[in-house]
Write an enzyme that holds these catalytic residues in place. Structure first.
Site, PDB file in Angstrom:
ATOM      1  N   GLU A  26      37.775 -61.258 -99.659  1.00 20.08           N
ATOM      2  CA  GLU A  26      36.403 -60.872 -99.314  1.00 20.08           C
ATOM      3  C   GLU A  26      36.337 -60.340 -97.880  1.00 20.08           C
ATOM      4  O   GLU A  26      35.335 -59.759 -97.473  1.00 20.08           O
ATOM      5  CB  GLU A  26      35.447 -62.065 -99.492  1.00 20.08           C
ATOM      6  CG  GLU A  26      35.657 -63.250 -98.549  1.00 20.08           C
ATOM      7  CD  GLU A  26      36.763 -64.202 -99.019  1.00 20.08           C
ATOM      8  OE1 GLU A  26      37.620 -63.793 -99.829  1.00 20.08           O
ATOM      9  OE2 GLU A  26      36.779 -65.359 -98.539  1.00 20.08           O
ATOM     10  N   ARG A  27      37.460 -60.516 -97.125  1.00 21.23           N
ATOM     11  CA  ARG A  27      37.417 -60.075 -95.736  1.00 21.23           C
ATOM     12  C   ARG A  27      37.857 -58.620 -95.567  1.00 21.23           C
ATOM     13  O   ARG A  27      37.591 -58.001 -94.547  1.00 21.23           O
ATOM     14  CB  ARG A  27      38.283 -60.996 -94.885  1.00 21.23           C
ATOM     15  CG  ARG A  27      37.710 -62.414 -94.906  1.00 21.23           C
ATOM     16  CD  ARG A  27      38.340 -63.297 -93.905  1.00 21.23           C
ATOM     17  NE  ARG A  27      39.398 -64.097 -94.467  1.00 21.23           N
ATOM     18  CZ  ARG A  27      40.014 -65.067 -93.814  1.00 21.23           C
ATOM     19  NH1 ARG A  27      39.684 -65.329 -92.570  1.00 21.23           N
ATOM     20  NH2 ARG A  27      40.948 -65.760 -94.388  1.00 21.23           N
ATOM     21  N   CYS A  72      52.930 -63.566 -93.295  1.00 18.03           N
ATOM     22  CA  CYS A  72      53.541 -64.792 -93.816  1.00 18.03           C
ATOM     23  C   CYS A  72      55.022 -64.839 -93.485  1.00 18.03           C
ATOM     24  O   CYS A  72      55.652 -65.878 -93.593  1.00 18.03           O
ATOM     25  CB  CYS A  72      53.347 -64.884 -95.329  1.00 18.03           C
ATOM     26  SG  CYS A  72      54.251 -63.617 -96.199  1.00 18.03           S
ATOM     27  N   SER A 112      46.566 -69.168 -98.484  1.00 17.98           N
ATOM     28  CA  SER A 112      46.860 -70.347 -97.668  1.00 17.98           C
ATOM     29  C   SER A 112      47.273 -71.549 -98.510  1.00 17.98           C
ATOM     30  O   SER A 112      47.076 -71.589 -99.725  1.00 17.98           O
ATOM     31  CB  SER A 112      45.637 -70.694 -96.817  1.00 17.98           C
ATOM     32  OG  SER A 112      44.574 -71.064 -97.674  1.00 17.98           O
ATOM     33  N   PHE A 127      43.893 -61.936 -96.898  1.00 14.88           N
ATOM     34  CA  PHE A 127      43.388 -60.853 -96.047  1.00 14.88           C
ATOM     35  C   PHE A 127      44.491 -60.075 -95.349  1.00 14.88           C
ATOM     36  O   PHE A 127      44.279 -58.962 -94.885  1.00 14.88           O
ATOM     37  CB  PHE A 127      42.429 -61.428 -94.972  1.00 14.88           C
ATOM     38  CG  PHE A 127      43.152 -62.032 -93.800  1.00 14.88           C
ATOM     39  CD1 PHE A 127      43.563 -61.236 -92.731  1.00 14.88           C
ATOM     40  CD2 PHE A 127      43.438 -63.391 -93.744  1.00 14.88           C
ATOM     41  CE1 PHE A 127      44.254 -61.781 -91.641  1.00 14.88           C
ATOM     42  CE2 PHE A 127      44.118 -63.951 -92.669  1.00 14.88           C
ATOM     43  CZ  PHE A 127      44.523 -63.134 -91.627  1.00 14.88           C
ATOM     44  N   GLU A 179      50.792 -73.912 -89.349  1.00 16.31           N
ATOM     45  CA  GLU A 179      50.953 -72.449 -89.407  1.00 16.31           C
ATOM     46  C   GLU A 179      49.817 -71.878 -88.554  1.00 16.31           C
ATOM     47  O   GLU A 179      48.646 -71.994 -88.927  1.00 16.31           O
ATOM     48  CB  GLU A 179      50.830 -71.939 -90.847  1.00 16.31           C
ATOM     49  CG  GLU A 179      51.014 -70.437 -90.938  1.00 16.31           C
ATOM     50  CD  GLU A 179      50.737 -69.871 -92.340  1.00 16.31           C
ATOM     51  OE1 GLU A 179      49.824 -70.354 -93.021  1.00 16.31           O
ATOM     52  OE2 GLU A 179      51.436 -68.923 -92.734  1.00 16.31           O
TER      53      GLU A 179
HETATM   54  P1  NAD Z   1      43.015 -67.884 -97.983  1.00 13.81           P
HETATM   55  O1  NAD Z   1      43.692 -68.941 -98.776  1.00 13.81           O
HETATM   56  O2  NAD Z   1      41.939 -68.256 -97.065  1.00 13.81           O
HETATM   57  O3  NAD Z   1      42.389 -66.789 -98.971  1.00 13.81           O
HETATM   58  C1  NAD Z   1      43.151 -66.276-100.055  1.00 13.81           C
HETATM   59  C2  NAD Z   1      42.215 -66.077-101.240  1.00 13.81           C
HETATM   60  O4  NAD Z   1      41.708 -67.353-101.645  1.00 13.81           O
HETATM   61  C3  NAD Z   1      41.031 -65.190-100.931  1.00 13.81           C
HETATM   62  O5  NAD Z   1      40.896 -64.254-101.979  1.00 13.81           O
HETATM   63  C4  NAD Z   1      39.857 -66.153-100.857  1.00 13.81           C
HETATM   64  O6  NAD Z   1      38.668 -65.598-101.345  1.00 13.81           O
HETATM   65  C5  NAD Z   1      40.281 -67.309-101.737  1.00 13.81           C
HETATM   66  N1  NAD Z   1      39.730 -68.601-101.268  1.00 13.81           N
HETATM   67  C6  NAD Z   1      39.448 -68.945 -99.993  1.00 13.81           C
HETATM   68  N2  NAD Z   1      38.963 -70.213 -99.950  1.00 13.81           N
HETATM   69  C7  NAD Z   1      38.953 -70.666-101.215  1.00 13.81           C
HETATM   70  C8  NAD Z   1      38.572 -71.899-101.814  1.00 13.81           C
HETATM   71  N3  NAD Z   1      38.099 -72.910-101.091  1.00 13.81           N
HETATM   72  N4  NAD Z   1      38.691 -72.037-103.143  1.00 13.81           N
HETATM   73  C9  NAD Z   1      39.163 -71.027-103.897  1.00 13.81           C
HETATM   74  N5  NAD Z   1      39.532 -69.829-103.379  1.00 13.81           N
HETATM   75  C10 NAD Z   1      39.436 -69.650-102.059  1.00 13.81           C
HETATM   76  O7  NAD Z   1      44.210 -67.102 -97.225  1.00 13.81           O
HETATM   77  P2  NAD Z   1      44.059 -65.974 -96.128  1.00 13.81           P
HETATM   78  O8  NAD Z   1      43.609 -66.590 -94.855  1.00 13.81           O
HETATM   79  O9  NAD Z   1      43.325 -64.824 -96.662  1.00 13.81           O
HETATM   80  O10 NAD Z   1      45.598 -65.509 -95.968  1.00 13.81           O
HETATM   81  C11 NAD Z   1      46.484 -66.074 -95.039  1.00 13.81           C
HETATM   82  C12 NAD Z   1      47.442 -67.022 -95.700  1.00 13.81           C
HETATM   83  O11 NAD Z   1      48.173 -66.349 -96.725  1.00 13.81           O
HETATM   84  C13 NAD Z   1      48.484 -67.576 -94.753  1.00 13.81           C
HETATM   85  O12 NAD Z   1      48.649 -68.943 -94.984  1.00 13.81           O
HETATM   86  C14 NAD Z   1      49.774 -66.806 -95.141  1.00 13.81           C
HETATM   87  O13 NAD Z   1      50.962 -67.486 -94.856  1.00 13.81           O
HETATM   88  C15 NAD Z   1      49.555 -66.675 -96.599  1.00 13.81           C
HETATM   89  N6  NAD Z   1      50.385 -65.583 -97.136  1.00 13.81           N
HETATM   90  C16 NAD Z   1      51.480 -65.939 -97.852  1.00 13.81           C
HETATM   91  C17 NAD Z   1      52.316 -64.948 -98.355  1.00 13.81           C
HETATM   92  C18 NAD Z   1      53.523 -65.326 -99.148  1.00 13.81           C
HETATM   93  O14 NAD Z   1      54.040 -64.488 -99.868  1.00 13.81           O
HETATM   94  N7  NAD Z   1      53.994 -66.563 -99.055  1.00 13.81           N
HETATM   95  C19 NAD Z   1      52.013 -63.598 -98.140  1.00 13.81           C
HETATM   96  C20 NAD Z   1      50.853 -63.278 -97.410  1.00 13.81           C
HETATM   97  C21 NAD Z   1      50.035 -64.285 -96.908  1.00 13.81           C
END
Ligand code: NAD
Length: 503
Positions: free
Chosen positions: A181-182, A286, A231, A154, A386
């Site tokens: 989705e957010r 991130c 994440s 998101f 985090e």
């Molecule tokens: P998230 O993992 O909740 O969601 C990411 C994606 O995974 C979404 O499209 C979501 O629909 C999907 N998802 C969520 N739950 C799931 C499940 N149980 N099974 C399968 N798919 C699922 O992450 P977020 O909260 O949207 O983003 C924040 C995180 O992203 C933080 O941890 C941040 O550090 C990380 N991030 C990392 C980088 C990098 O390059 N290292 C860059 C940006 C963000």
């Protein structure tokens, strides 16, 4: 009564926006008001299959499109993204919450990847070797791998999709995108612009949903590669299930980035950098600097840091002058509150507590003001987790060696920064530090796209990084040709049954 009519987000399949027949829908809230503004479908299995069919059909021709065609489409896309910057930023601010200026930064950092993809003719060049044997030459091509996919977080609704689909498409692949989705609005707008730029119908399809859509992507045999940013626990799941199913997976995950402050650093520049990198985007980056490590006398800068943090304006992202917007959801904010509370119980001190912040006119928003925690040790919740909110955790050490040991002990390795006036100190730090993106007097060292985004340790799974040379490698496979062109006909009729040694 809602202030505006709630509309639905569509699938993009075969170049057409299609209303989903989903039975499950996510409510998309504006993070400043918590008003529901869109309904996001959990695309049905039939819709997701149709999207893959569309990708598979388009791949038959797209893989043979000329490199110059793909290059000119990327040039068009660059132009269109620039022309639609305002609309993209507005969508991001409305759905994600960050300030309009920050939302433009989100778009611009993604745009730089598209600009780099304009260099695709050179990026795809293979290698050649002449006369590897008598009359024999060898050369390699970088060829597309088929249907690729992207699963987005998101926090950067434009930048992360732009890390993925433009390069994949420029390499000759077709692409299925699953935005967060957010906040899928910016990704939908970018897909529309991609079609206006000349991406043929079916080369880029967009589906929506949460875990079910992700698992569909991971299990669909025709999808060859998965790019994921998000994440820690989801990234591990994606890497394990995706690779088990024989796919290429690049999975960028969580972080805890340390900023190390040496007392010889430029005080004003360092404080500006620290406060911006810790609290900008409400800490939901991130590469946010979420831990500051004061070395020796630099700890005396803490009061100034708190004064600066206190002066930041917390408000809705579209209001001019806002420094810190809302967090993405009540759940994310409550989790950050709970980590702060737990850390206080564990003995940490709150120099600045942003938990009570309210914003007139937006009382229902997901507010958390800048928060500064000191007296922290590495066993405390606020150090281990985090937090992904506007919370700066402060640690104090006596020497550079102690700082390096502390940072290297951390399980994540996304990024770090050191602030110093000493070249020797900076050089030692960069040589000995394990984190993969290092800033020297630079707070958020996200590399430009002619490099790659090189987080390491627990922040990444997979062998190839996003964008840059590694990104091109991820979205292509090598084909190596060995060719013999000999003048005249062979004169003796005799097959050689030994392994050809090409000598
Ligand atoms: P998230 O993992 O909740 O969601 C990411 C994606 O995974 C979404 O499209 C979501 O629909 C999907 N998802 C969520 N739950 C799931 C499940 N149980 N099974 C399968 N798919 C699922 O992450 P977020 O909260 O949207 O983003 C924040 C995180 O992203 C933080 O941890 C941040 O550090 C990380 N991030 C990392 C980088 C990098 O390059 N290292 C860059 C940006 C963000």
């Amino acid at each position: 009564m809602p202030l505006r009519q709630v509309t639905t987000v569509k699938n993009l399949i075969g170049g057409k926006l299609v209303e989903s027949k989903a039975t499950n829908w996510f409510d998309l809230h504006n993070p400043a008001s918590n008003e529901v503004i869109f309904k996001v479908p959990c695309s049905t299995t039939a819709e997701m299959k149709e999207a893959v069919d569309s990708c598979a059909e388009s791949f038959k021709t797209w893989q043979h499109s000329t490199i110059m065609t793909r290059q000119s489409i990327m040039f068009n896309l660059v132009r269109l993204i620039r022309a639609n910057m305002g609309e993209l930023a507005k969508s991001i601010t409305t759905e994600q919450g960050k300030t309009l200026a920050d939302a433009e930064g989100d778009v611009l950092r993604g745009l730089q990847v598209v600009e780099h993809a304009c260099n695709i003719p050179s990026l795809l060049m293979g290698e050649t070797a002449q006369t590897i044997a008598q009359d024999m030459d060898a050369y390699s091509f970088r060829t597309p791998i088929g249907i690729c996919s992207g699963i987005c977080p998101f926090n950067f609704p434009a930048m992360i999709p732009l890390w993925m689909f433009p390069l994949a498409i420029a390499c000759g692949n077709t692409f299925i995108m699953k935005p967060s989705e957010r906040d899928p609005g910016a990704a939908m707008l970018l897909a529309k612009l991609a079609h206006e730029a000349g991406v043929p119908a079916g080369v880029l399809n967009v589906i929506h949903g949460g875990a079910d859509a992700v698992n569909f992507i991971l299990d669909e045999p025709r999808i060859k590669a998965v790019s994921f940013v998000g994440s820690d626990h989801v990234g591990h799941h994606i890497w394990e299930r995706g690779t088990k199913n024989g796919k290429r997976v690049q999975s960028n995950m969580g972080a805890k980035n340390h900023g190390v402050i040496m007392a010889d650093a430029n005080r004003t520049a360092t404080l500006n950098a620290l406060v911006g990198a810790a609290f900008g985007a409400a800490g939901q980056r991130c590469m946010a600097l979420s831990v500051v490590v004061f070395v020796g006398e630099s700890r005396q800068w803490l009061p100034d840091l708190v004064t600066m943090a206190k002066s930041l304006k917390v408000n809705a992202g579209h209001i001019p002058g806002t420094d810190v917007g809302p967090m993405i959801s009540p759940k994310a904010r409550d989790r950050a509150f709970a980590i702060v509370e737990k850390s206080v119980q564990q003995g940490a001190k709150l120099l600045l507590d942003g938990r009570g912040v309210t914003v007139p006119g937006y009382e229902k928003g997901n507010w958390m003001g800048p928060t500064v925690i000191t007296g922290v040790n590495t066993d405390m919740e606020c150090y281990k987790e985090e937090i992904f909110g506007p919370v700066l955790v402060c640690v104090e050490v006596e020497t550079l060696d102690e700082a390096i040991a502390l940072v290297n002990k951390n399980q994540w390795g996304n990024g770090t920064a050191i602030f110093t006036a000493s070249g020797a100190v900076a050089r030692k730090y960069t040589a000995q530090i394990e984190a993969g993106n290092v800033g020297i007097n630079v707070p958020i060292p996200v590399p430009l796209p002619f490099f790659s985004f090189t987080g390491n340790k627990r922040s990444i799974l997979g062998d190839l990084n996003f964008y840059g040379k590694a990104g091109v490698q991820f979205y292509t496979q090598l084909k190596t040709v060995t060719s013999l062109w000999r003048e005249g006909d062979a004169t003796v009729l005799k097959a050689a049954t030994v392994m050809p040694t090409m000598r």
